[in-house]
Design an enzyme around this catalytic site. Structure first.
Site, PDB file in Angstrom:
ATOM      1  N   ASN A   1      32.118  44.967  43.128  1.00 29.44           N
ATOM      2  CA  ASN A   1      33.036  43.836  43.332  1.00 29.44           C
ATOM      3  C   ASN A   1      34.071  43.923  42.223  1.00 29.44           C
ATOM      4  O   ASN A   1      33.794  43.561  41.082  1.00 29.44           O
ATOM      5  CB  ASN A   1      32.247  42.524  43.252  1.00 29.44           C
ATOM      6  CG  ASN A   1      33.154  41.297  43.247  1.00 29.44           C
ATOM      7  OD1 ASN A   1      34.337  41.398  43.549  1.00 29.44           O
ATOM      8  ND2 ASN A   1      32.585  40.155  42.890  1.00 29.44           N
ATOM      9  N   TRP A   2      35.244  44.432  42.588  1.00 28.73           N
ATOM     10  CA  TRP A   2      36.264  44.673  41.554  1.00 28.73           C
ATOM     11  C   TRP A   2      36.927  43.389  41.074  1.00 28.73           C
ATOM     12  O   TRP A   2      37.630  43.389  40.063  1.00 28.73           O
ATOM     13  CB  TRP A   2      37.332  45.630  42.094  1.00 28.73           C
ATOM     14  CG  TRP A   2      36.868  47.048  42.260  1.00 28.73           C
ATOM     15  CD1 TRP A   2      35.592  47.539  42.080  1.00 28.73           C
ATOM     16  CD2 TRP A   2      37.668  48.178  42.644  1.00 28.73           C
ATOM     17  NE1 TRP A   2      35.559  48.900  42.330  1.00 28.73           N
ATOM     18  CE2 TRP A   2      36.826  49.313  42.680  1.00 28.73           C
ATOM     19  CE3 TRP A   2      39.021  48.326  42.968  1.00 28.73           C
ATOM     20  CZ2 TRP A   2      37.304  50.590  43.022  1.00 28.73           C
ATOM     21  CZ3 TRP A   2      39.492  49.590  43.302  1.00 28.73           C
ATOM     22  CH2 TRP A   2      38.636  50.706  43.324  1.00 28.73           C
ATOM     23  N   LYS A   3      36.769  42.294  41.822  1.00 22.56           N
ATOM     24  CA  LYS A   3      37.433  41.022  41.475  1.00 22.56           C
ATOM     25  C   LYS A   3      38.953  41.252  41.355  1.00 22.56           C
ATOM     26  O   LYS A   3      39.495  42.059  42.087  1.00 22.56           O
ATOM     27  CB  LYS A   3      36.818  40.419  40.207  1.00 22.56           C
ATOM     28  CG  LYS A   3      35.287  40.357  40.296  1.00 22.56           C
ATOM     29  CD  LYS A   3      34.651  39.495  39.252  1.00 22.56           C
ATOM     30  CE  LYS A   3      33.132  39.538  39.430  1.00 22.56           C
ATOM     31  NZ  LYS A   3      32.443  38.619  38.533  1.00 22.56           N
TER      32      LYS A   3
ATOM     33  N   HIS B   1      31.229  34.125  47.072  1.00 23.38           N
ATOM     34  CA  HIS B   1      31.012  34.440  45.655  1.00 23.38           C
ATOM     35  C   HIS B   1      31.119  33.157  44.839  1.00 23.38           C
ATOM     36  O   HIS B   1      31.936  32.276  45.146  1.00 23.38           O
ATOM     37  CB  HIS B   1      32.039  35.471  45.180  1.00 23.38           C
ATOM     38  CG  HIS B   1      31.708  36.013  43.831  1.00 23.38           C
ATOM     39  ND1 HIS B   1      31.998  35.324  42.681  1.00 23.38           N
ATOM     40  CD2 HIS B   1      31.070  37.143  43.453  1.00 23.38           C
ATOM     41  CE1 HIS B   1      31.546  36.022  41.650  1.00 23.38           C
ATOM     42  NE2 HIS B   1      30.984  37.128  42.084  1.00 23.38           N
TER      43      HIS B   1
ATOM     44  N   GLU C   1      32.540  32.487  42.175  1.00 22.25           N
ATOM     45  CA  GLU C   1      33.901  32.196  41.690  1.00 22.25           C
ATOM     46  C   GLU C   1      34.740  31.555  42.789  1.00 22.25           C
ATOM     47  O   GLU C   1      35.592  30.705  42.516  1.00 22.25           O
ATOM     48  CB  GLU C   1      34.553  33.494  41.163  1.00 22.25           C
ATOM     49  CG  GLU C   1      33.900  33.932  39.857  1.00 22.25           C
ATOM     50  CD  GLU C   1      33.879  35.435  39.616  1.00 22.25           C
ATOM     51  OE1 GLU C   1      34.608  36.176  40.290  1.00 22.25           O
ATOM     52  OE2 GLU C   1      33.088  35.865  38.746  1.00 22.25           O
TER      53      GLU C   1
ATOM     54  N   GLU D   1      23.098  36.023  43.062  1.00 21.73           N
ATOM     55  CA  GLU D   1      23.816  36.154  41.800  1.00 21.73           C
ATOM     56  C   GLU D   1      23.682  34.854  41.014  1.00 21.73           C
ATOM     57  O   GLU D   1      24.458  33.907  41.242  1.00 21.73           O
ATOM     58  CB  GLU D   1      25.302  36.432  42.056  1.00 21.73           C
ATOM     59  CG  GLU D   1      25.564  37.711  42.824  1.00 21.73           C
ATOM     60  CD  GLU D   1      26.970  38.239  42.569  1.00 21.73           C
ATOM     61  OE1 GLU D   1      27.080  39.406  42.187  1.00 21.73           O
ATOM     62  OE2 GLU D   1      27.938  37.479  42.712  1.00 21.73           O
TER      63      GLU D   1
ATOM     64  N   GLY E   1      28.965  38.161  34.467  1.00 18.77           N
ATOM     65  CA  GLY E   1      29.968  38.468  33.449  1.00 18.77           C
ATOM     66  C   GLY E   1      29.590  37.982  32.062  1.00 18.77           C
ATOM     67  O   GLY E   1      30.411  37.991  31.157  1.00 18.77           O
TER      68      GLY E   1
ATOM     69  N   SER F   1      25.621  40.873  35.594  1.00 17.82           N
ATOM     70  CA  SER F   1      25.425  41.754  34.436  1.00 17.82           C
ATOM     71  C   SER F   1      24.463  42.906  34.710  1.00 17.82           C
ATOM     72  O   SER F   1      23.689  43.302  33.833  1.00 17.82           O
ATOM     73  CB  SER F   1      24.979  40.940  33.216  1.00 17.82           C
ATOM     74  OG  SER F   1      25.975  39.977  32.890  1.00 17.82           O
TER      75      SER F   1
ATOM     76  N   GLY G   1      29.871  43.761  39.218  1.00 19.86           N
ATOM     77  CA  GLY G   1      31.219  43.376  38.822  1.00 19.86           C
ATOM     78  C   GLY G   1      31.755  44.317  37.757  1.00 19.86           C
ATOM     79  O   GLY G   1      32.234  45.410  38.038  1.00 19.86           O
ATOM     80  N   GLY G   2      31.661  43.900  36.498  1.00 14.80           N
ATOM     81  CA  GLY G   2      32.241  44.647  35.378  1.00 14.80           C
ATOM     82  C   GLY G   2      31.901  46.130  35.379  1.00 14.80           C
ATOM     83  O   GLY G   2      32.783  46.978  35.167  1.00 14.80           O
TER      84      GLY G   2
HETATM   85  P1  PGA Z   1      29.104  41.099  36.746  1.00 20.93           P
HETATM   86  O1  PGA Z   1      29.604  40.397  38.102  1.00 20.93           O
HETATM   87  O2  PGA Z   1      28.369  42.368  37.173  1.00 20.93           O
HETATM   88  O3  PGA Z   1      30.360  41.408  35.984  1.00 20.93           O
HETATM   89  O4  PGA Z   1      28.204  40.148  36.059  1.00 20.93           O
HETATM   90  C1  PGA Z   1      28.843  40.420  39.266  1.00 20.93           C
HETATM   91  C2  PGA Z   1      29.550  39.657  40.354  1.00 20.93           C
HETATM   92  O5  PGA Z   1      30.156  38.618  40.061  1.00 20.93           O
HETATM   93  O6  PGA Z   1      29.544  40.070  41.542  1.00 20.93           O
END
Ligand code: PGA
Length: 251
Positions: free
Chosen positions: A9-11, A96, A98, A167, A173, A213, A234-235
């Site tokens: 998930n590149w956001k 998600h 967010e 999640e 994050g 994470s 994500g990251g």
């Molecule tokens: P993260 O994000 O791996 O940076 O914690 C995961 C996500 O929000 O899908």
């Protein structure tokens, strides 16, 4: 049997040029090795067409990070599920945390988005997860159950196309991963909730990914748990090396 999946998930990261380069790097690394899971990258809308042209869809799946809750028409700035599908993408992340937190997405919006995604042949990666306060006050199982139940209007055949991603919001994050035991307990709970509605066969065949994470150093332990079928990353998906390190946790 259910699939193991690692999805990125590149956001809201990377320019188109950087994104195409990253996608190619991941594609080439996957093509060069032998992988024991499906691999998908979910990218910003602007990146879908050029990334689709740069990767081999048999090697690497492609998805969006959201889609509109409406079919088409006067919704300035929105991108519909059919538009996403027309790029060649096969997946879409929905719900998600967010999106829930910053854009007010709720069960009703997400029901509509899921319906449109399925109608357009997209596989939803449907995110659920509790916030820190809910983890600490012990309501997390109920919270996540009610998020999963938002999909229970779906016919069994449609539900069987969904990928679920657990999640915990406090782990996204933050560098603070859920322990493998916490992830396993929640994934088993989610699977039992699905079994209660759709039966054991569909529950056993539903891929449930962990996100928050997840990185090369903890992926193997998380994925070793019986109900953890991969990750939503994500990251660590923003560098080919770390993303591939997570994919390789299944080898
Ligand atoms: P993260 O994000 O791996 O940076 O914690 C995961 C996500 O929000 O899908």
């Amino acid at each position: 049997m259910r699939k193991n999946i690692v999805a990125g998930n590149w956001k809201m990261n990377t320019t188109v040029q950087e994104g195409v380069a990253l996608a190619k790097e991941v594609n080439d690394a996957l093509a060069a090795g032998k992988n024991n899971c499906d691999v998908v990258i979910c990218v910003p809308f602007t990146h879908l067409v050029p990334v689709a042209g740069a990767i081999d869809s048999k090697v690497l799946g492609l998805g969006a990070e959201n889609c509109a809750q409406y079919d088409k028409g006067a919704y300035t700035g929105e991108v519909s599920a059919s538009m996403v599908a027309s790029t060649g993408a096969g997946y879409v992340i929905l719900g998600h945390s967010e999106r829930r937190q910053y854009y007010g997405e709720n069960n009703d919006t997400l029901k509509a988005k899921t319906r449109l995604a399925l109608d357009n042949g997209l596989t939803p990666i449907f995110c659920v997860g509790e916030v820190l306060e809910e983890r600490e006050n012990g309501s997390y199982n109920d919270v996540v159950q009610s998020q999963v139940e938002a999909l229970f209007d779906l016919a069994a055949e449609d539900f069987s196309k969904i990928i679920v991603a657990y999640e915990p919001v406090w782990a996204i994050g933050t560098g603070k991963t859920a322990t493998a035991e916490q992830a396993q307990d929640m994934h088993a709970h989610i699977r039992s909730v699905i079994a209660g509605k759709y039966g054991n066969e569909i529950a056993d065949n539903t891929s449930i990914l962990y996100g928050g994470s997840c990185k090369p150093s903890n992926a193997r332990e998380l994925f070793a748990k019986p109900d953890v079928d991969g990750g939503l990353i994500g990251g660590a998906a923003l560098k080919a090396d770390s993303f591939m390190g997570i994919v390789e946790a299944f080898n």
